[in-house]
Design a protein around this motif. Structure first.
Motif, short mmCIF file in Angstrom:
data_model
loop_
_atom_site.label_atom_id
_atom_site.label_comp_id
_atom_site.label_asym_id
_atom_site.label_seq_id
_atom_site.Cartn_x
_atom_site.Cartn_y
_atom_site.Cartn_z
N ARG A 247 -50.04 51.88 7.99
CA ARG A 247 -49.64 53.10 8.70
C ARG A 247 -49.21 52.81 10.12
O ARG A 247 -48.24 53.40 10.63
CB ARG A 247 -50.79 54.10 8.70
N ALA A 248 -49.95 51.92 10.78
CA ALA A 248 -49.61 51.59 12.17
C ALA A 248 -48.23 50.94 12.25
O ALA A 248 -47.42 51.27 13.13
CB ALA A 248 -50.68 50.67 12.76
N GLU A 249 -47.98 49.99 11.35
CA GLU A 249 -46.67 49.33 11.36
C GLU A 249 -45.56 50.32 11.03
O GLU A 249 -44.47 50.29 11.62
CB GLU A 249 -46.67 48.18 10.34
N ALA A 250 -45.82 51.22 10.06
CA ALA A 250 -44.81 52.22 9.71
C ALA A 250 -44.56 53.17 10.87
O ALA A 250 -43.40 53.55 11.15
CB ALA A 250 -45.25 53.00 8.48
N MET A 251 -45.61 53.58 11.59
CA MET A 251 -45.44 54.49 12.72
C MET A 251 -44.65 53.83 13.84
O MET A 251 -43.82 54.47 14.49
CB MET A 251 -46.80 54.96 13.21
N GLY A 253 -42.36 51.51 13.46
CA GLY A 253 -40.97 51.52 13.03
C GLY A 253 -40.35 52.90 13.10
O GLY A 253 -39.18 53.05 13.48
N LEU A 254 -41.12 53.92 12.76
CA LEU A 254 -40.61 55.29 12.80
C LEU A 254 -40.32 55.71 14.23
O LEU A 254 -39.25 56.29 14.53
CB LEU A 254 -41.61 56.24 12.15
N GLU A 255 -41.24 55.45 15.14
CA GLU A 255 -41.03 55.82 16.54
C GLU A 255 -39.85 55.06 17.14
O GLU A 255 -39.06 55.62 17.90
CB GLU A 255 -42.30 55.55 17.34
N LYS A 256 -39.75 53.80 16.80
CA LYS A 256 -38.62 53.00 17.30
C LYS A 256 -37.30 53.54 16.77
O LYS A 256 -36.31 53.66 17.50
CB LYS A 256 -38.81 51.54 16.91
N GLY A 257 -37.29 53.86 15.49
CA GLY A 257 -36.07 54.41 14.90
C GLY A 257 -35.72 55.77 15.45
O GLY A 257 -34.53 56.09 15.62
N MET A 258 -36.73 56.59 15.77
CA MET A 258 -36.48 57.91 16.34
C MET A 258 -35.92 57.78 17.75
O MET A 258 -35.03 58.56 18.15
CB MET A 258 -37.77 58.72 16.36
N GLU A 259 -36.43 56.83 18.52
CA GLU A 259 -35.94 56.66 19.89
C GLU A 259 -34.51 56.13 19.91
O GLU A 259 -33.69 56.57 20.71
CB GLU A 259 -36.86 55.69 20.64
N GLU A 265 -34.13 52.20 10.16
CA GLU A 265 -35.54 52.05 10.51
C GLU A 265 -36.34 53.31 10.15
O GLU A 265 -37.47 53.22 9.63
CB GLU A 265 -35.68 51.75 12.01
N VAL A 266 -35.78 54.46 10.44
CA VAL A 266 -36.47 55.70 10.09
C VAL A 266 -36.62 55.83 8.58
O VAL A 266 -37.68 56.22 8.06
CB VAL A 266 -35.73 56.92 10.68
N ILE A 286 -45.76 64.36 13.09
CA ILE A 286 -44.71 64.07 14.08
C ILE A 286 -44.16 65.36 14.66
O ILE A 286 -43.93 65.47 15.87
CB ILE A 286 -43.58 63.25 13.40
N PHE A 287 -43.97 66.35 13.81
CA PHE A 287 -43.46 67.64 14.29
C PHE A 287 -44.43 68.27 15.29
O PHE A 287 -44.01 68.79 16.32
CB PHE A 287 -43.24 68.58 13.10
N SER A 288 -45.71 68.21 14.99
CA SER A 288 -46.70 68.77 15.92
C SER A 288 -46.67 68.03 17.25
O SER A 288 -46.84 68.64 18.31
CB SER A 288 -48.09 68.68 15.29
#
Length: 852
Positions: A247-251, A253-259, A265-266, A286-288
């Protein structure tokens, strides 16, 4: 003793079911009747016995019914206690007791009779009961035998059933154990693969595979209920740690892809969460987070205490005020800090909206490679709003709430946003434009629609209202200063007018970047122009002195001239300012500009009307001069006609005393950047009217000699010269000038040349016909003479009539002339008659076609 015996008898009657109740007697009689019928039908008794029994029963019942004491026992609501009480009260207890004993004997007698009469039937029924008892004995023995047989069968079947049940349970347990062992083996195998993948560092290279393995292990644990198995329980801590690591690695990657707005990446991160079965909850998380960031960044931008604290070090002693308002001398720095924070807030809001839109975009495109399920369908149900709609709704709600609080909580924020509302609006509209522009991708829903931006702008409405009120107040102060109440009859100065125009231009320039706000400001400017028009209208001088044109301009007239020029300047400058803006702005201001223009026109129109009336009156003296005599030859070389000299003097006087003050220079006399000036337009109309009026009445001259024609031509040349030099350039007058120029050679044409002359196209129909009367014989009367009108009256009639009406009047005179000629018996008409008939129909028809 008698009362006691009566009570006992009454109580015995009440307890006896056969005698104590009248209803029992009735039922006994009914049962007896039915039994008798039954016996009759069954043939159990002879008819004679039946009849005798029935008759005896009927007699007994009738005796009871007729008897005053026994009849009470036949009642449905008979009460033994009440009967005994009544007997005691009446003192007839002994008689009643005896009466009852008699009745009892009668009933017993009747019962014995019934038993006797039904003796055979009773004996037969008794025999049937004995047979039934024998049959029951046989049946009972059969039942006991059957029960013995059933017990023997049960004992033979029960033992095999128990064995089968036991073996089935053993088989089921064996199958469950095998399935459990298989699940454990499979779980350990998948766990081993996951451990190998994570220990080798492949988790970063193939995070989605690790998530898939982790999900399979967790599914096996939950579905097979492997809790309590030592080998599995020992691996649970490591498995939990592995899940957290995934989960940490996925988060990350998700945050990096969102930025970076990287779809790959997302998409990879979302695939990980989908494989783990946590896609929807992760997206909600993420929405919250973004929703919370929206509220925090808006609150931070409007936090005056934090802003004041950031500039407090340079404010000197006293620190920061309790309310968050900067101390004296720190207002400009605090204002800069507020705007800087608002700019940062707009950037953050833009990033949040675009990030959520990017997440929604990837969810819309991404499908699971195995199940082909669209990720967006997993997150958003059919009736649920999209992610961008939800975050935008939260943004608008938070922004509106924070702005409302800032309006009431901080006077500094309110003052800053109201004074610089265009800047605040530009920030918000800039945010909307950036979001729409950056999310405008083909095939993907935009983050927001254009109409959604109105909701955010609506949150600024209190500041907008206050800003527009300040605009109105600033401009109204300038207008009120032009017309002080203490000084009655005053008019504005040039400086005040210029200041008002400059201020109007500044107000429009300030908001020109926003079309909607520009319209709002223009609407407020319209109110100011209406106010200026109303106040100016009160200052317009009226009365005879304001309309005189014979002497020099009076002070009241000069005041009207000045007011006209000022209002004209306001009209021209504001119109010129609006020329570079959308047409909608000019349409909003059009009624107010029309009011300004109308007041300006009203200030000088009476003077121009009075002057036109004077010039027309002088021109009408043309009819007092004899143009049909040849004795005018000596005047041709020396001077103009007397009436024209008066016209010339009046025009030159009007120019020097009035028009020169309204049109200071020849360059500005006729037009300006915003179009023709008011006075130039009125001067043009006056010049056109003078020329047209002269040509009309010159055509009415009759008779007209050759010398008269020369004099009339000279007068026309002089009129053209004086009008062109002192009123308006005649070349710009159009049809009146062309008519004047065409009429001069027209009067010298031969009658035979008129029908084909091109000059007919430049002359009004009335002028052509009226001049032709001067060439006709006396008996062909003109409409003016036929109607017995003065030149002035006839001229007024011509002003209100069209070409068709003029031709009808002319045609009537031609018909009268033709009738007179025919009455005399003449066969020839004057050459003018057929010419006028010919021209009449053709010219009127041509005029109608030109109108079409």
């Amino acid at each position: 003793m008698a009362p006691a015996s009566l009570q006992r008898s009454g109580s015995s009657l009440s307890r006896s079911p056969s005698i104590g109740s009248p209803s029992m007697l009735q039922r006994h009689y009914r049962d007896r009747s039915s039994s008798i019928r039954y016996d009759r039908e069954g043939g159990l008794m002879p008819n004679g016995l039946h009849n005798e029994a029935e008759a005896a029963a009927r007699v007994a019942f009738e005796e009871f019914s007729k008897d005053s004491v026994f009849s009470k026992f036949l009642s449905e609501d008979f009460n033994a206690t009440l009967f005994a009480s009544d007997a005691l009260k009446n003192g007839s207890a002994t008689a009643s007791s005896e009466k009852l004993e008699e009745g009892i004997k009668l009933l017993e007698k009747q019962l014995r009779s019934e038993v006797f009469l039904r003796q055979d039937d009773l004996l037969q029924q008794l025999s049937s009961l004995k047979d039934t008892e024998g049959t029951l004995t046989v049946v009972r023995a059969g039942v006991e035998s059957l029960q013995t047989l059933v017990q023997r069968v049960r004992s033979e079947i029960a033992d095999p059933y128990k064995q089968i049940k036991l073996k089935s349970r053993q088989l089921s347990s064996l199958h469950e154990t095998i399935e459990l062992i298989r699940s454990v083996i499979r779980t350990l195998k998948q766990m081993k693969r996951l451990r190998e993948l994570m220990d080798s560092g492949g988790i970063k290279a193939d995070l989605s595979k690790a998530a898939q393995l982790f999900s399979e292990v967790e599914t096996l644990r939950k579905e097979s209920d492997l809790s309590g198995i030592e080998i599995i329980d020992s691996e649970v801590p490591w498995l939990t740690e592995a899940g957290n690591r995934i989960r940490a690695e996925a988060m990350k990657g998700l945050e990096k892809g969102m930025e970076s707005l990287n779809q790959a990446e997302v998409g990879t991160a979302l695939q990980v969460y989908y494989n783990m079965g946590e896609l929807k909850s992760t997206v909600e998380q993420i929405f919250s987070k973004y929703k919370s960031q929206v509220s925090k960044c808006i609150a931070a931008a409007l936090d005056m205490k934090a802003i004041s604290a950031s500039v407090g070090a340079s404010l000197g002693p006293g620190g920061i005020q309790r309310s968050g308002t900067p101390q004296l001398g720190g207002g400009s720095r605090a204002r800069e800090g507020l705007w800087q924070r608002m700019g940062v807030c707009m950037d953050q809001l833009h990033s949040i909206i675009v990030a959520v839109w990017h997440l929604q975009r990837v969810l819309f495109k991404k499908r699971d490679p195995i199940s082909h399920v669209v990720f967006l369908d997993e997150v958003v149900q059919n009736d649920d709003p999209m992610l961008t709609e939800r975050v935008w709704e939260a943004l608008v709600k938070s922004f509106a709430s924070q702005m409302k609080s800032a309006l009431t909580a901080s006077s500094f924020v309110k003052e800053t946003f109201v004074l610089s509302y265009p800047k605040l609006l530009a920030m918000v509209t800039g945010l909307l434009e950036r979001i729409i522009r950056d999310t405008d991708v083909k095939g993907v829903l935009p983050a927001i629609k254009v109409e959604d931006g109105d909701h955010l702008i609506a949150a600024l409405e209190p500041f907008q209202t206050a800003y527009l009120a300040q605009v109105l107040n600033r401009l109204s102060e300038l207008v009120h200063a032009m017309f002080p109440v203490a000084i009655r009859g005053s008019i504005p100065s040039q400086e005040q007018i210029s200041k008002l125009i400059v201020r109007i231009q500044e107000e429009i320039e300030t908001v020109k970047q926003n079309g909607r706000l520009t319209l709002y400001v223009v609407r407020e400017i319209g109110k100011i122009l209406q106010l200026l028009a109303e106040k100016s209208e009160y200052q317009v001088s009226t009365g005879p002195d304001s309309r005189q044109v014979g002497g020099p301009a009076t002070s009241l007239q000069i005041k009207n001239f000045t007011l006209c020029l000022y209002l004209q300047e306001v009209h021209q400058k504001v119109t010129s300012i609006l020329s570079s803006y959308p047409q909608a702005a000019a349409e909003v201001l059009s009624p107010s500009l029309g009011a300004i223009y109308g007041v300006a026109v009203d200030t000088v129109t009476p003077i121009f009307k009075a002057m036109i009336e004077k010039l027309e009156s002088s021109t009408l003296q043309l009819h007092d001069q004899d143009f049909g005599s040849d004795e005018m030859a000596y005047d041709i070389e020396s001077k103009s006609s007397k009436y024209l000299e008066e016209v010339q003097r009046a025009i030159m006087h009007f120019r020097s005393e009035f028009l020169s003050k309204l049109l200071p220079t020849s360059q500005s006399a006729y037009a300006s950047g915003a179009g023709e000036s008011i006075c130039a337009r009125l001067a043009r109309k006056m010049a056109s009217r003078v020329l047209f009026f002269f040509v009309r009445h010159a055509a009415l001259v009759r008779p007209l000699s050759e010398i008269g024609k020369l004099q009339l031509a000279r007068d026309m040349a002089e009129l053209e010269l004086v009008v062109g030099q002192h009123l308006f350039p005649v070349e710009q007058l159009g049809s009146p000038y062309r008519a004047l120029r065409a009429f001069r050679p027209f009067i010298f044409l031969e009658t035979s040349q008129i029908a084909n002359s091109p000059l007919l196209q430049e002359l009004p129909i009335s002028v052509i016909f009226h001049h032709l009367y001067s060439r006709a014989p006396e008996e062909l009367e003109s409409p003016m003479k036929r109607l017995k009108l003065t030149p002035l009256q006839y001229s007024l009639w011509l002003d209100s009539q069209g070409d068709e009406q003029v031709w009808k009047g002319v045609k009537a005179t031609l018909d009268d002339y033709a009738a007179r000629v025919r009455a005399r018996g003449d066969k020839e008409f004057s050459p003018i008659y057929p010419l006028m008939i010919q021209l009449g129909s053709s010219l009127v028809e041509a005029g109608q076609q030109q109108k079409l």
